[in-house]
Design a protein around this motif. Structure first.
Motif, short mmCIF file in Angstrom:
data_model
loop_
_atom_site.label_atom_id
_atom_site.label_comp_id
_atom_site.label_asym_id
_atom_site.label_seq_id
_atom_site.Cartn_x
_atom_site.Cartn_y
_atom_site.Cartn_z
N ARG A 369 41.32 42.87 36.56
CA ARG A 369 40.14 42.19 37.07
C ARG A 369 40.19 42.06 38.59
NH1 ARG A 369 40.44 38.16 33.89
NH2 ARG A 369 41.48 36.70 35.31
N ARG A 370 41.37 41.74 39.12
CA ARG A 370 41.47 41.57 40.57
C ARG A 370 41.40 42.91 41.30
NH1 ARG A 370 45.36 36.41 41.98
NH2 ARG A 370 44.06 34.89 40.86
N LEU A 371 41.93 43.95 40.70
CA LEU A 371 41.80 45.27 41.32
C LEU A 371 40.34 45.68 41.38
CD1 LEU A 371 44.79 47.23 39.70
CD2 LEU A 371 44.62 46.36 42.04
N ALA A 372 39.63 45.47 40.28
CA ALA A 372 38.21 45.83 40.24
C ALA A 372 37.41 45.01 41.25
CB ALA A 372 37.66 45.63 38.84
N GLY A 373 37.82 43.76 41.46
CA GLY A 373 37.11 42.91 42.41
C GLY A 373 37.42 43.24 43.86
N ALA A 374 38.52 43.95 44.09
CA ALA A 374 38.93 44.22 45.47
C ALA A 374 38.33 45.50 46.02
CB ALA A 374 40.46 44.31 45.55
#
Length: 730
Positions: A369-374
């Motif tokens: 989720r954090r990779l996709a958000g970055a």
């Protein structure tokens, strides 16, 4: 004068004077063998020779031909048929309604030889003729409907919707006989129905209003077939759109299950009482469409599952490699830069071991989720497997921009997520590679891998941009070559198994043998088992490698007959996490004929500590199957006592060779004695691995160890050599 009933001249005279058509045709080919003068006149032929050049099918109109399957079936079943049909006049093409009596004439035991047909002209019976023509038209129409449905059914098997939907509206408009037909589907917002296919008078509608604001919308909302004979008397839904397009009546049939995929609609420019047959045909078309949509949806799901990771929902390794190849092609064409960021979660095993695999899975989901958000919306985030992810960033601009992105990711990961209930910060090492004009997809991936290796070597939570010097710190060429060659070796049966006996220390006899995989590479020489197993685990080949070793070992053990000596095979964590592993073991035992109690599976203590519900289920199923379970490398993992208490299904504990090498000595002897005491408490046996001297063997025996193996007792050997050791015990 005597009457001779067999006189051919008599019968020829009768046929020539008969007022009705009398015809004889060949049963197999349908070729006309004889046609009397009345028949020649009826159908407008020149003479008998003209008739002999034709077949029975040429005498029939389309309506008459529509009956031929029924006629042929009756002739085959009963040898005769009577009814009404329609001939055609060869001169004018006009239809000729006739009453027909036809029957087969057999040639002894050879079966039917010819078909005799008698047909009477019915054109002087207008009332019957109209009824007859209506019946023929109905038959012909039904035949056209069946043909249309058959064609749609074939398209439903393998065609895309953009081919099937236009064919469906064409069939509906033509066979119902209306001005227009459409297929529409509710939009994502639910406020309209988008028209996907249309056939009919202009203008082409692009959408229908949802719900009671239109007939199609009302049909989708209610999930029922909606028939409107005359819009002027309609009160259930609004008819403004119909009026604006000059339409007076119509039918809407929902497509799909109860949830409703869409709707098939036909509209006519005149008021009309639609028949049950009209409705039945449209329902059949809708059913074909429903089947096709179900097939396409299933294919879409399967395709999505094959290209996406089930845990995170991200694209998987296969999809990632396709995306990298396509993105690199675009970068070369447009002369832009493509950045590849390989992200590997640091210390992930500690999260699993300390908090459990449920928390480990949650950490992977949080990382995804954090990779996709970055990243940018156009970038791709994919999970390659385990705790390894990749980011594909097109048109990145500069290498510095890729480094800034890596900084943003590492910063985001360091921030604990308190919503998870376990606010543990994550750290990941990131390798960055940027394309150049000559770089291939494989080379770009390798560069990112090398950079990630350098990032890990400098400490957890860092990132590194690929540099040519990275090649010196990691022999990626060897790993890549070995992974390719290992797959070839498995496919071509180029690996071998050696077998090392395990001795009973009380009886001095061989009680089991351990199967050990060996690989003699054609150019690199002998590859250590540790190295090629690590390559297999890294490249996804550990499953096929483990299956090969298990099947080969079981087949060999079954061949050592008669003997009750067991076979021991190492099992990887990857195999244990496979839901089908226990079933695979059962199948191999059944195929090779080896009794379950003779097979022992050695699970390393480190692997067993990484327990999941899947591994517990697999171990339990294997235990219930009767397979012997051994906890290998005892003393090298984390917390075996807790594992034994929770899952008391191991039959034996195998002490790691590092403890055996230290024997004799006060401390190592105390440790080995402690291991044997633990084993007795859990009603298991103990094996000492790696015995190289007589002193080590004697010490193991004195410490209460049950079994031992090692070079002092017997080196790993080929199956034939081991068989000689087993023969005296037969």
């Amino acid at each position: 004068m005597r009457f001779d009933s067999a006189d051919p001249d008599l019968w020829r005279s009768v046929l020539e004077r008969a007022p009705d058509l009398v015809m004889v045709s060949d049963f197999a080919s349908g070729r006309i063998l004889s046609l009397n003068p009345a028949g020649i006149r009826l159908v407008g032929l020149r003479d008998a020779a003209d008739a002999h050049a034709r077949t029975t099918a040429e005498f029939l109109t389309d309506a008459g031909l529509a009956q031929t399957p029924v006629v042929e079936a009756e002739l085959a079943r009963h040898g005769h048929w009577e009814g009404i049909s329609e001939l055609r006049h060869f001169g004018t093409g006009a239809p000729i309604p006739v009453s027909v009596s036809t029957f087969t004439v057999c040639d002894g035991e050879a079966g039917p030889a010819v078909i005799a047909t008698i047909a009477r002209d019915r054109r002087d019976r207008p009332t019957q003729d109209r009824r007859f023509r209506k019946a023929l038209e109905s038959t012909a129409h039904r035949a056209r409907e069946q043909h249309a449905l058959a064609e749609l059914g074939q398209l439903a098997v393998d065609a895309h919707l953009d081919t099937l939907l236009p064919a469906a509206v064409d069939a509906a408009a033509t066979l119902i006989g209306v001005q227009c037909a459409s297929i529409s589907r509710i939009t994502d917002t639910g406020d309209a129905l988008e028209v996907l296919a249309y056939r009919g008078q202009p203008p082409t509608p692009h959408a229908f209003a949802a719900g009671p604001a239109s007939q199609p919308g009302y049909a989708v909302a209610t999930g029922e077939i909606v028939i409107c004979p005359n819009r002027e008397r309609e009160t259930r839904f609004a008819t403004t759109t119909m009026a604006g397009r000059g339409l007076r009546s119509g039918i809407s049939v929902p497509i799909g299950d109860a949830a409703g995929w869409g709707v098939l609609t036909v509209h006519s420019a005149r008021p009309r009482d639609y028949t049950d047959r009209d409705v039945a045909f449209l329902r059949a078309v809708a059913a074909v469409l429903s089947a096709a949509i179900g097939r396409i949806d299933a294919e879409t799901r399967v395709r999505h599952q094959s290209l996406h990771d089930p845990l995170t929902g991200l694209p998987n390794r296969t999809a990632a490699y396709r995306r990298i190849t396509a993105a690199l092609h675009t970068a070369h064409r447009d002369r832009t830069l493509l950045a590849l960021l390989l992200v590997d979660l640091d210390d992930f095993k500690i999260v699993n071991d300390s908090l459990g695999h449920a928390h480990g899975d949650a950490a992977l989901i949080r990382l995804a989720r954090r990779l996709a958000g970055a990243v940018r919306p156009a970038d791709t985030v994919a999970r390659l497997g385990g705790d390894e992810f990749v980011l594909v960033c097109e048109d990145i601009g500069t290498a510095d921009a890729a480094t800034v992105l890596a900084d943003r990711i590492t910063t985001a990961l360091r921030t604990p997520d308190h919503s998870t209930g376990t606010p543990v910060p994550l750290r990941a090492s990131i390798g960055i590679a940027v394309s150049d004009p000559t770089c291939t997809a494989e080379e770009l991936i390798r560069r990112a891998d090398l950079a990630m290796y350098r990032a890990k070597s400098t400490g957890a939570g860092g990132h590194a941009l690929y540099h040519p010097d990275d090649r010196d710190s990691y022999d990626a060429d060897r790993v890549l070559r070995m992974s390719t060659d290992l797959r070839t070796a498995l496919d071509n049966d180029q690996l071998t198994l050696l077998y090392q006996p395990i001795f009973d220390l009380r009886r001095g006899a061989v009680t089991a043998v351990e199967a050990l995989a060996r690989w003699a590479h054609p150019t690199l020489g002998s590859i250590s088992r540790t190295e090629f197993v690590a390559v297999a685990e890294r490249t996804g080949l550990i499953g096929p490698l483990g299956s090969w070793a298990l099947r080969t070992a079981c087949r060999q053990a079954a061949a050592w007959h008669p003997t009750d000596v067991g076979i021991r095979v190492d099992v990887s964590t990857v195999q244990l996490r496979d839901r089908a592993f226990a079933d695979q073991v059962a199948d191999i035992l059944a195929d090779t004929g080896l009794p379950a109690h003779r097979l022992g599976l050695e699970i390393s203590e480190t692997a067993s500590a990484s327990v999941t519900t899947h591994t517990v289920a697999a171990l339990t199923a294997l235990h219930e199957l009767g397979v012997v379970l051994l906890l290998d490398h005892l003393g090298t993992g984390h917390g075996p006592l807790g594992y034994l208490i929770r899952y008391p299904i191991f039959d034996s504990l195998k002490i790691d060779r590092s403890y055996i090498t230290a024997l004799p000595g006060r401390r190592p002897e105390a440790v080995v004695t402690a291991f044997t005491t633990i084993a007795r408490a859990y009603d298991t046996t103990v094996i000492g691995d790696g015995v190289e001297t007589r002193a080590q063997l004697d010490t193991l025996h004195a410490c209460g160890c049950d079994f031992a193996q090692g070079s002092y007792l017997a080196e790993p050997a080929a199956a034939g050599t081991v068989a000689a050791l087993l023969r005296p015990q037969s």
